[in-house]
Motif scaffolding. Sequence first.
Motif, short mmCIF file in Angstrom:
data_model
loop_
_atom_site.label_atom_id
_atom_site.label_comp_id
_atom_site.label_asym_id
_atom_site.label_seq_id
_atom_site.Cartn_x
_atom_site.Cartn_y
_atom_site.Cartn_z
N PHE A 78 14.59 -57.26 -57.41
CA PHE A 78 14.27 -56.33 -58.50
C PHE A 78 14.10 -54.91 -57.99
N GLY A 79 13.62 -54.79 -56.76
CA GLY A 79 13.45 -53.44 -56.24
C GLY A 79 12.77 -53.44 -54.88
N PHE A 80 12.58 -52.24 -54.38
CA PHE A 80 11.94 -52.05 -53.09
C PHE A 80 11.05 -50.83 -53.16
N CYS A 81 10.14 -50.75 -52.21
CA CYS A 81 9.25 -49.60 -52.11
C CYS A 81 9.16 -49.23 -50.64
N LEU A 82 9.37 -47.98 -50.37
CA LEU A 82 9.28 -47.45 -49.01
C LEU A 82 8.49 -46.15 -49.10
N GLU A 83 7.17 -46.28 -49.02
CA GLU A 83 6.28 -45.12 -49.12
C GLU A 83 5.27 -45.17 -47.99
N GLY A 84 5.19 -44.11 -47.22
CA GLY A 84 4.26 -44.07 -46.08
C GLY A 84 4.55 -45.22 -45.14
N ASP A 85 3.53 -46.00 -44.83
CA ASP A 85 3.70 -47.15 -43.94
C ASP A 85 4.10 -48.41 -44.69
N GLU A 86 4.14 -48.35 -46.02
CA GLU A 86 4.43 -49.54 -46.83
C GLU A 86 5.93 -49.76 -46.97
N LYS A 87 6.33 -51.01 -46.71
CA LYS A 87 7.70 -51.46 -46.95
C LYS A 87 7.58 -52.73 -47.78
N LEU A 88 8.07 -52.68 -49.01
CA LEU A 88 7.92 -53.80 -49.94
C LEU A 88 9.26 -54.16 -50.55
N LEU A 89 9.46 -55.45 -50.78
CA LEU A 89 10.62 -55.95 -51.50
C LEU A 89 10.11 -56.78 -52.67
N ALA A 90 10.62 -56.50 -53.87
CA ALA A 90 10.21 -57.24 -55.07
C ALA A 90 11.37 -58.10 -55.54
N TYR A 91 11.13 -59.41 -55.57
CA TYR A 91 12.15 -60.39 -55.94
C TYR A 91 11.75 -61.10 -57.23
N GLU A 92 12.73 -61.80 -57.81
CA GLU A 92 12.40 -62.69 -58.91
C GLU A 92 11.41 -63.72 -58.39
N PHE A 93 10.48 -64.11 -59.22
CA PHE A 93 9.52 -65.13 -58.85
C PHE A 93 10.16 -66.50 -59.04
N VAL A 94 10.13 -67.32 -58.01
CA VAL A 94 10.70 -68.67 -58.06
C VAL A 94 9.52 -69.64 -58.01
N THR A 95 9.42 -70.50 -59.03
CA THR A 95 8.20 -71.28 -59.26
C THR A 95 7.82 -72.26 -58.16
N ASN A 96 8.78 -72.98 -57.61
CA ASN A 96 8.47 -73.93 -56.55
C ASN A 96 8.54 -73.23 -55.20
N LYS A 97 8.06 -73.89 -54.22
CA LYS A 97 8.06 -73.31 -52.87
C LYS A 97 9.43 -73.51 -52.23
N SER A 98 9.47 -73.34 -50.92
CA SER A 98 10.74 -73.45 -50.21
C SER A 98 11.13 -74.92 -50.01
N LEU A 99 12.40 -75.10 -49.70
CA LEU A 99 12.94 -76.44 -49.48
C LEU A 99 12.21 -77.15 -48.35
N ASP A 100 11.84 -76.43 -47.30
CA ASP A 100 11.14 -77.09 -46.19
C ASP A 100 9.79 -77.64 -46.62
N TYR A 101 9.14 -77.01 -47.58
CA TYR A 101 7.87 -77.51 -48.11
C TYR A 101 8.06 -78.92 -48.67
N PHE A 102 9.17 -79.13 -49.36
CA PHE A 102 9.44 -80.44 -49.94
C PHE A 102 9.93 -81.44 -48.88
N LEU A 103 10.76 -80.99 -47.97
CA LEU A 103 11.32 -81.90 -46.96
C LEU A 103 10.27 -82.40 -45.97
N PHE A 104 9.34 -81.54 -45.58
CA PHE A 104 8.42 -81.89 -44.51
C PHE A 104 7.03 -82.30 -44.99
N ASP A 105 6.82 -82.37 -46.29
CA ASP A 105 5.57 -82.87 -46.84
C ASP A 105 5.80 -84.32 -47.24
#
Length: 170
Positions: A78-105
């Motif tokens: 969705f966007g990024f922010c680069l102000e002062g010392d802050e570096k941010l990336l804004a992504y779509e929110f994905v409801t479940n966690k990562s694939l490794d969370y499911f594979l290794f739990d």
Amino acid sequence: MESLQLDLAITKAVTNDFSPENKLGTCGFGEVFQGRLPNEQQIAVKRLSQSSRQGDEEFKNEVLLVAKPQHRNLVRLFGFCLEGDEKLLAYEFVTNKSLDYFLFDPEKRGQLDWPLRYKIVFRIAQGMLYLHEDSRLQIIHRDLKCSNILLDNEMNPKILDFGMAKLNLG
């Protein structure tokens, strides 16, 4: 790229100043927080830590490469922010966690029956095919692993983390 630039004050406001209650987790990049934009769109904000392994080049690389491709199996930036010392990336929110969370739990692994595993692998391959051959920019991910695959509420995979990616120039 200017249309993707986010204001730091707004980003802080939507994450409640990066409050612990909004923290989704930690990654190689830094910390990830959830937030909700004024239009009610839920987002995930990756905040580069000062001690992160990811430097300026990887940050710019991710912004430039992820901003262009649009595919259902890629996490949308969705966007990024680069102000002062802050570096941010804004992504779509994905409801479940990562694939490794499911594979290794041990408990979560049971949710991944073989038809679902096939669907996940097939759609990851579709996303990679898009990046390599069908996108206007041919992109080589170079860091595809289970922790870089998020699963949405219908268990559809979304590829993320393009900090190590590069353009295929021939």
